[in-house]
Enzyme design. Sequence first.
Site, PDB file in Angstrom:
ATOM      1  N   GLY A 347       0.763  -1.285   0.047  1.00 32.65           N
ATOM      2  CA  GLY A 347       0.028  -0.189  -0.055  1.00 32.65           C
ATOM      3  C   GLY A 347       1.053   1.183  -0.127  1.00 32.65           C
ATOM      4  O   GLY A 347       1.888   1.334  -0.371  1.00 32.65           O
ATOM      5  N   GLY A 582      22.984  13.014 -30.304  1.00 34.30           N
ATOM      6  CA  GLY A 582      22.593  13.789 -29.078  1.00 34.30           C
ATOM      7  C   GLY A 582      22.751  13.046 -27.687  1.00 34.30           C
ATOM      8  O   GLY A 582      23.354  13.639 -26.811  1.00 34.30           O
ATOM      9  N   ALA A 583      23.286  11.839 -28.035  1.00 39.41           N
ATOM     10  CA  ALA A 583      23.754  10.964 -26.999  1.00 39.41           C
ATOM     11  C   ALA A 583      25.148  11.524 -26.509  1.00 39.41           C
ATOM     12  O   ALA A 583      25.585  11.354 -25.216  1.00 39.41           O
ATOM     13  CB  ALA A 583      23.703   9.414 -27.012  1.00 39.41           C
TER      14      ALA A 583
HETATM   15  C1  HXC Z   1      -3.074  -4.710  12.036  1.00 43.08           C
HETATM   16  C2  HXC Z   1      -2.004  -6.413  11.159  1.00 43.08           C
HETATM   17  C3  HXC Z   1      -1.894  -5.922  10.039  1.00 43.08           C
HETATM   18  C4  HXC Z   1      -2.479  -4.454   9.950  1.00 43.08           C
HETATM   19  C5  HXC Z   1      -1.089  -7.799   9.800  1.00 43.08           C
HETATM   20  N1  HXC Z   1      -1.553  -7.667  10.951  1.00 43.08           N
HETATM   21  N2  HXC Z   1      -1.350  -6.525   9.065  1.00 43.08           N
HETATM   22  N3  HXC Z   1      -2.911  -5.892  12.225  1.00 43.08           N
HETATM   23  N4  HXC Z   1      -3.120  -3.937  10.869  1.00 43.08           N
HETATM   24  N5  HXC Z   1      -2.379  -3.869   8.860  1.00 43.08           N
HETATM   25  C6  HXC Z   1      -1.265  -8.651  12.056  1.00 43.08           C
HETATM   26  C7  HXC Z   1      -2.273  -9.917  11.803  1.00 43.08           C
HETATM   27  O1  HXC Z   1      -3.768  -9.841  12.152  1.00 43.08           O
HETATM   28  C8  HXC Z   1      -1.588 -10.923  12.556  1.00 43.08           C
HETATM   29  O2  HXC Z   1      -1.966 -10.787  13.988  1.00 43.08           O
HETATM   30  C9  HXC Z   1      -0.236 -10.486  12.660  1.00 43.08           C
HETATM   31  O3  HXC Z   1       0.006  -9.205  12.226  1.00 43.08           O
HETATM   32  C10 HXC Z   1       0.663 -11.290  11.432  1.00 43.08           C
HETATM   33  O4  HXC Z   1      -0.162 -11.166  10.249  1.00 43.08           O
HETATM   34  P1  HXC Z   1      -0.159 -12.644   9.453  1.00 43.08           P
HETATM   35  O5  HXC Z   1      -1.365 -12.256   8.370  1.00 43.08           O
HETATM   36  O6  HXC Z   1      -0.466 -13.675  10.377  1.00 43.08           O
HETATM   37  O7  HXC Z   1       1.206 -12.926   8.630  1.00 43.08           O
HETATM   38  P2  HXC Z   1       1.393 -13.173   7.172  1.00 43.08           P
HETATM   39  O8  HXC Z   1       0.584 -14.428   6.925  1.00 43.08           O
HETATM   40  O9  HXC Z   1       3.164 -13.409   7.169  1.00 43.08           O
HETATM   41  O10 HXC Z   1       0.735 -12.228   6.221  1.00 43.08           O
HETATM   42  C11 HXC Z   1       1.710 -10.802   6.387  1.00 43.08           C
HETATM   43  C12 HXC Z   1       0.679  -9.688   5.526  1.00 43.08           C
HETATM   44  C13 HXC Z   1      -0.645  -9.799   5.967  1.00 43.08           C
HETATM   45  C14 HXC Z   1       0.745 -10.300   3.923  1.00 43.08           C
HETATM   46  C15 HXC Z   1       1.252  -8.586   5.728  1.00 43.08           C
HETATM   47  O11 HXC Z   1      -0.991  -9.968   7.445  1.00 43.08           O
HETATM   48  C16 HXC Z   1      -1.598  -8.786   5.315  1.00 43.08           C
HETATM   49  O12 HXC Z   1      -2.227  -8.973   4.068  1.00 43.08           O
HETATM   50  N6  HXC Z   1      -1.758  -7.770   6.027  1.00 43.08           N
HETATM   51  C17 HXC Z   1      -2.769  -6.687   5.698  1.00 43.08           C
HETATM   52  C18 HXC Z   1      -2.160  -5.924   4.577  1.00 43.08           C
HETATM   53  C19 HXC Z   1      -2.808  -4.667   4.321  1.00 43.08           C
HETATM   54  O13 HXC Z   1      -3.670  -4.678   3.458  1.00 43.08           O
HETATM   55  N7  HXC Z   1      -2.193  -3.334   4.636  1.00 43.08           N
HETATM   56  C20 HXC Z   1      -3.040  -2.508   4.035  1.00 43.08           C
HETATM   57  C21 HXC Z   1      -3.391  -1.604   5.096  1.00 43.08           C
HETATM   58  S1  HXC Z   1      -4.038  -0.099   4.605  1.00 43.08           S
HETATM   59  P3  HXC Z   1      -2.204 -12.047  15.003  1.00 43.08           P
HETATM   60  O14 HXC Z   1      -2.736 -11.357  16.166  1.00 43.08           O
HETATM   61  O15 HXC Z   1      -3.068 -12.957  14.133  1.00 43.08           O
HETATM   62  O16 HXC Z   1      -0.795 -12.662  15.065  1.00 43.08           O
HETATM   63  C22 HXC Z   1      -2.639   0.936   4.227  1.00 43.08           C
HETATM   64  C23 HXC Z   1      -2.884   2.047   3.749  1.00 43.08           C
HETATM   65  C24 HXC Z   1      -1.749   2.969   4.017  1.00 43.08           C
HETATM   66  O17 HXC Z   1      -1.453   0.319   4.501  1.00 43.08           O
HETATM   67  C25 HXC Z   1      -1.672   4.223   2.993  1.00 43.08           C
HETATM   68  C26 HXC Z   1      -0.679   5.044   3.536  1.00 43.08           C
HETATM   69  C27 HXC Z   1      -0.368   6.217   2.622  1.00 43.08           C
END
Ligand code: HXC
Length: 686
Positions: A347, A582-583
């Site tokens: 993101g 040019g290069a």
């Molecule tokens: C809160 C989160 C989190 C998040 C992961 N966790 N991402 N908690 N906010 N964004 C937590 C999970 O719930 C989990 O908690 C622990 O972290 C580990 O995650 P897993 O999914 O078990 O790990 P893994 O299988 O390795 O996958 C990692 C991951 C996946 C690929 C990052 O967690 C994921 O897709 N997360 C969401 C990513 C996402 O969509 N982010 C965008 C947010 S919006 P537990 O307690 O179960 O261990 C954004 C906008 C920003 O970022 C804009 C800025 C300008």
Amino acid sequence: MEIHIGNRVAEVELVSKEDNKVVLTIDGKTFEADVVMAENGTCNILMDGRSSNAQLIRRENGKNYKVNTHYSSFNVEIVDSQAKYLRMRKKGEEEQNDCITSPMPGKVVKIPVTVGQEMKAGDTAIVIEAMKMQSNYKVSSDCRIKEILVQEGDNITGDINNIRTDCIIFRTDCIMEEKNNAYATFEERDRIASLGGGVEKIEKQHESGKMTARERIEMLLDKGTFVELDKLMVHRCTNYGMDKNKIPGDGIVSGYGKIDGRQVFVYAYDFTVYGGSLSASNAKKIVKVQQLALKNGAPIIALNDSGGARIQEGIESLSGYADIFYQNTMASGVIPQISAILGPCAGGACYSPALTDFIFMVKEKSHMFVTGPDVVKTVIHEEVSKEELGGAMTHSSKSGVTHFMCNTEEELLMSIRELLSFLPQNNMDETKKQNCTDEVNREDATLDTIVPADPNVPYDMKDIIERVVDDSYFFEVMPNFAKNIIIGFARLAGRSVGIVANQPAYLAGVLDIDASDKASRFIRFCDCFNIPLITFEDVPGFLPGYTQENNGIIRHGAKIVYAFAEATVPKLTVITRKAYGGAYIVMNSKQTGADVNFAYPSAEIAVMGADGAINILFRKADAETKAKELEAYKEKFATPYQAAELGFIDEIIYPRQTRKRLIQALEMTENKMQTNPPKKHGNMPL
Ligand code: HXC
């Protein structure tokens, strides 16, 4: 397993182990060592001086080794090390993996305890001999011995200030819990904070082949130099029951330390805490170190491993990102900013690394994308794996987002150290001059034969670069992207230089959109940070055709001339062969502000290649006339002489003298004083 070489940690593989002899490979080189290696243990090599890619030359008496690094030799001492533990358990409580380190290095002379034995606080668990004195080591609270893994006679290392696996003498949870004791309370809170998301999450992180945030920082920085900030900071979110689960540090480990003795600032996302997600609180921690780095003029390194914005916090987390991006932008061109991607980076989170100067990724372990595969599938019905979408290979070879692709986290962290050795601390600082043992007047006769006589035969420009720079050491940047242009750092007479070179071995060294982007950003980086630029030129022109024109070769190609013309650092050019059209102009020509321009006798500095020119001038002529005119054109224009007569080049040089000539030119331009007209900022074509 890791081996420390000076302050760096090398990739080590245990090939075989027989009694006290082990065969190891360090960075791919094999050698034998006389150390006792415990399973998962570490072996320290202490070494005077900096190093990388250690290569054993010969083994000397005892545990001393001669190691070759960067063509310099260092003495290496292998220090006996054994990661062995006495495992203990607090009476009536669950086992935890807390550890107590040895107070000093020494030899275990007595273990007056047995497995299962109940201990009272103050009972002696181990007797260690050090400096010819024996000391009793006592447990600090009531506990029961669970497991004894050290033996009498074992040597142990010690480091009371800095918990390292090779100096742990036992693991226990017997931390004193004297509620009235301020020190004990602090110790306990600090201990919990050090564990981040807890032992289970740490194990999960290790199982997925990743280090923890603290392990990464420990490995990156000079040993024992890390000072952590805001270790006890917690989030303030109350949604989804978050108020009942506050983890000290809140998923960011941040602070400052040293790399090769120089100050740096660092922050690392801790994936064990809510997946390293960004909260309003931990964003403040990041901004604090960003501001400190900027105020104190030192590089900042971000170690990313994060699930993005902490979903439970809503837009408070987004606001945190905005603050970080703002600081990235303010620091751009003032201090070097380096990003490592060591896990997910999704993101908007991608934009902080994108705003920094260099991005490092680990093969198959790190991923960067603005929109992940699931969303891509839902929104545009495209099926793509995360590796294809945003893996290290994709970003290092296709998108050009990342500058370095490393095989392991260790290699990545050591490469950051290596990169920093070429850079100054900030835009007002000079790069650190290294001792140069390579003869400055060294001539290399092979250089006279590298450029083929036939202008249509390719050759590898890196063969020239490596023969010219100190110790043949060229630290290439973006080696897999737009291979028709080469960029990277090297040293001449110990001084850092940035190299931009056409690569005749790939697409004939032609300039295209990607090559223009790659070169121009690098040129601007070097100019920001007072690093002289050296151009090796062999370029037939810009790549023609529908695709390039339609994708904007005009605006992209214009960046190179803009970047070179704007740069005020010393700028030197060596034309090895073709410099057409040019290069020729954009590749750091005299007319766009280069300080010293050399040409080899094989150089062809012309408005265009001979075939194209004759086909235009003598379109209607017969074949015989065309052939005659072709030879005449080559003689007149496909040489460096017209340019030399007009002063467009300063000197025609023998290739073998390239090193000497460049060093002389660098010395001549050392105090170059040039400023551009005052302006808010320019408007570079994009
Ligand atoms: C809160 C989160 C989190 C998040 C992961 N966790 N991402 N908690 N906010 N964004 C937590 C999970 O719930 C989990 O908690 C622990 O972290 C580990 O995650 P897993 O999914 O078990 O790990 P893994 O299988 O390795 O996958 C990692 C991951 C996946 C690929 C990052 O967690 C994921 O897709 N997360 C969401 C990513 C996402 O969509 N982010 C965008 C947010 S919006 P537990 O307690 O179960 O261990 C954004 C906008 C920003 O970022 C804009 C800025 C300008």
